[in-house]
Write a protein that holds these residues in place. Sequence first.
Motif, PDB file in Angstrom:
ATOM      1  N   ALA A 194       0.800  -1.226   0.000  1.00  0.00           N
ATOM      2  CA  ALA A 194       0.000   0.000   0.000  1.00  0.00           C
ATOM      3  C   ALA A 194       0.834   1.278   0.000  1.00  0.00           C
ATOM      4  O   ALA A 194       0.284   2.370  -0.109  1.00  0.00           O
ATOM      5  CB  ALA A 194      -0.933   0.001   1.209  1.00  0.00           C
ATOM      6  N   LEU A 195       2.159   1.155   0.106  1.00  0.00           N
ATOM      7  CA  LEU A 195       3.016   2.347   0.144  1.00  0.00           C
ATOM      8  C   LEU A 195       3.218   2.857  -1.284  1.00  0.00           C
ATOM      9  O   LEU A 195       4.268   2.684  -1.897  1.00  0.00           O
ATOM     10  CB  LEU A 195       4.357   2.004   0.797  1.00  0.00           C
ATOM     11  CG  LEU A 195       4.266   1.456   2.231  1.00  0.00           C
ATOM     12  CD1 LEU A 195       5.646   1.044   2.718  1.00  0.00           C
ATOM     13  CD2 LEU A 195       3.638   2.476   3.167  1.00  0.00           C
ATOM     14  N   LYS A 196       2.214   3.522  -1.806  1.00  0.00           N
ATOM     15  CA  LYS A 196       2.155   3.848  -3.231  1.00  0.00           C
ATOM     16  C   LYS A 196       3.197   4.863  -3.687  1.00  0.00           C
ATOM     17  O   LYS A 196       3.482   4.962  -4.882  1.00  0.00           O
ATOM     18  CB  LYS A 196       0.760   4.344  -3.598  1.00  0.00           C
ATOM     19  CG  LYS A 196       0.331   5.621  -2.888  1.00  0.00           C
ATOM     20  CD  LYS A 196      -1.091   5.989  -3.286  1.00  0.00           C
ATOM     21  CE  LYS A 196      -1.542   7.292  -2.658  1.00  0.00           C
ATOM     22  NZ  LYS A 196      -2.932   7.640  -3.038  1.00  0.00           N
ATOM     23  N   SER A 197       3.811   5.604  -2.760  1.00  0.00           N
ATOM     24  CA  SER A 197       4.829   6.590  -3.136  1.00  0.00           C
ATOM     25  C   SER A 197       6.248   6.090  -2.898  1.00  0.00           C
ATOM     26  O   SER A 197       7.217   6.804  -3.175  1.00  0.00           O
ATOM     27  CB  SER A 197       4.618   7.893  -2.344  1.00  0.00           C
ATOM     28  OG  SER A 197       3.379   8.485  -2.656  1.00  0.00           O
ATOM     29  N   LEU A 198       6.384   4.871  -2.375  1.00  0.00           N
ATOM     30  CA  LEU A 198       7.706   4.358  -2.007  1.00  0.00           C
ATOM     31  C   LEU A 198       8.586   4.161  -3.240  1.00  0.00           C
ATOM     32  O   LEU A 198       8.195   3.496  -4.193  1.00  0.00           O
ATOM     33  CB  LEU A 198       7.572   3.030  -1.268  1.00  0.00           C
ATOM     34  CG  LEU A 198       8.795   2.605  -0.448  1.00  0.00           C
ATOM     35  CD1 LEU A 198       8.989   3.534   0.743  1.00  0.00           C
ATOM     36  CD2 LEU A 198       8.645   1.168   0.034  1.00  0.00           C
ATOM     37  N   ILE A 199       9.785   4.750  -3.205  1.00  0.00           N
ATOM     38  CA  ILE A 199      10.728   4.596  -4.317  1.00  0.00           C
ATOM     39  C   ILE A 199      12.005   3.870  -3.897  1.00  0.00           C
ATOM     40  O   ILE A 199      12.705   3.321  -4.742  1.00  0.00           O
ATOM     41  CB  ILE A 199      11.077   5.946  -4.975  1.00  0.00           C
ATOM     42  CG1 ILE A 199      11.740   6.884  -3.975  1.00  0.00           C
ATOM     43  CG2 ILE A 199       9.843   6.591  -5.587  1.00  0.00           C
ATOM     44  CD1 ILE A 199      12.236   8.180  -4.600  1.00  0.00           C
ATOM     45  N   LEU A 200      12.315   3.848  -2.588  1.00  0.00           N
ATOM     46  CA  LEU A 200      13.501   3.127  -2.114  1.00  0.00           C
ATOM     47  C   LEU A 200      13.106   2.237  -0.956  1.00  0.00           C
ATOM     48  O   LEU A 200      12.580   2.712   0.048  1.00  0.00           O
ATOM     49  CB  LEU A 200      14.601   4.109  -1.677  1.00  0.00           C
ATOM     50  CG  LEU A 200      15.973   3.502  -1.337  1.00  0.00           C
ATOM     51  CD1 LEU A 200      17.077   4.552  -1.468  1.00  0.00           C
ATOM     52  CD2 LEU A 200      16.041   2.892   0.060  1.00  0.00           C
ATOM     53  N   LEU A 201      13.379   0.933  -1.108  1.00  0.00           N
ATOM     54  CA  LEU A 201      13.121  -0.042  -0.061  1.00  0.00           C
ATOM     55  C   LEU A 201      14.383  -0.847   0.195  1.00  0.00           C
ATOM     56  O   LEU A 201      14.904  -1.501  -0.715  1.00  0.00           O
ATOM     57  CB  LEU A 201      11.981  -0.980  -0.462  1.00  0.00           C
ATOM     58  CG  LEU A 201      11.703  -2.145   0.495  1.00  0.00           C
ATOM     59  CD1 LEU A 201      11.291  -1.647   1.870  1.00  0.00           C
ATOM     60  CD2 LEU A 201      10.637  -3.082  -0.093  1.00  0.00           C
TER      61      LEU A 201
END
Length: 349
Positions: A194-201
């Motif tokens: 659900a973390l729709k803006s996540l770009i770095l994990l």
Amino acid sequence: MRLVILFLLSVLLPLVLSHGWDHLAGAYYQQNQGYLYGSLYADRAGGECPEECDCPPSFPVAMYCDSRGLTAVPTIPSHVKYLYLQHNAITALPDSALSNATNLVWLMIHYNQLTSESIGKKAFLKLEALERLYLQHNNLTSIPSNLPRSLLDLRIDHNKIEKVSPTDLEGMDNLTVLYLHNNGLSEVGSSLKALKSLILLDISGNKLTKVPDPLPANLHQLYVEYNSIDSVPEAFLSKFTQLQYIRMSHNLLTDKSIPANTFNVSGLVELDLSFNKLERIPLVSTTLQHLYLQANQIKEFTLGSFCSVVDMTNFSKLLTLRLDGNEISPQDIPVDSSLCLRQVLDIEI
């Protein structure tokens, strides 16, 4: 007299120039100047700034309390936006600790002794403007509850977290950076989707045995090295149109555990599969720029892994290729490899 003038210039001139900086640049500069201004000009008028901290007038919205031997969070003036509490011995963050700090944008409380039980369930509830929260290098066993939905950058690595539930990160539509590496995670389920803006994990250095699925669709960087991952899902990368950097080194991947064409996708810039159990070079896109395959069990230099067709317009864009620590030698490189790998500056083998 000359020495006095030089001293004044060395102190006052940077203060004058700093008025042209933005707040973030000012925060960084103050943090890395050895607290020169804080120690000379600490503003404690009316007792607003705690005695154990520095509140420089040149950057009045910042409060520096790091590396002071603190065991508890001091009183925080309501105007403070950037709070530095790292490298202390703080053991608790009760509900009331941040109740007055409603304007906080950055909270740096890494390298302390916080436990999950010592953080109040409402400790972060009033921080509606918080963008960066650094909690790494504590003793947390779970992600704190009621984290601000305004967060952009959450760093909670180097703790003892074994599980992430969907409710932990629920509603964090703005989160772009999440550091969860070096914890005790064995799986994350659907908690990250659900973390729709996540770009770095970054979930490296955990106990994962498979690539987390599902993951946020807008990822640009995925780091899962130093786990026990032994397979990659079918059509894994087809779900990500913006993924550019993948690091999967130090896992248990074999040729059979990677479906054909898994990494043959345009858009990928860097792929790190070093320190696995590969015996062949996987098929990669001609647009890939950096490929790391060192310390595998590769026995053959397969040029077809990089180029299916070679002509003036079709060739690999690889710049970096590492194959050292495998079972091949420079003599195994085909003589016509320069036509395909024409942009590689050096092949380490």
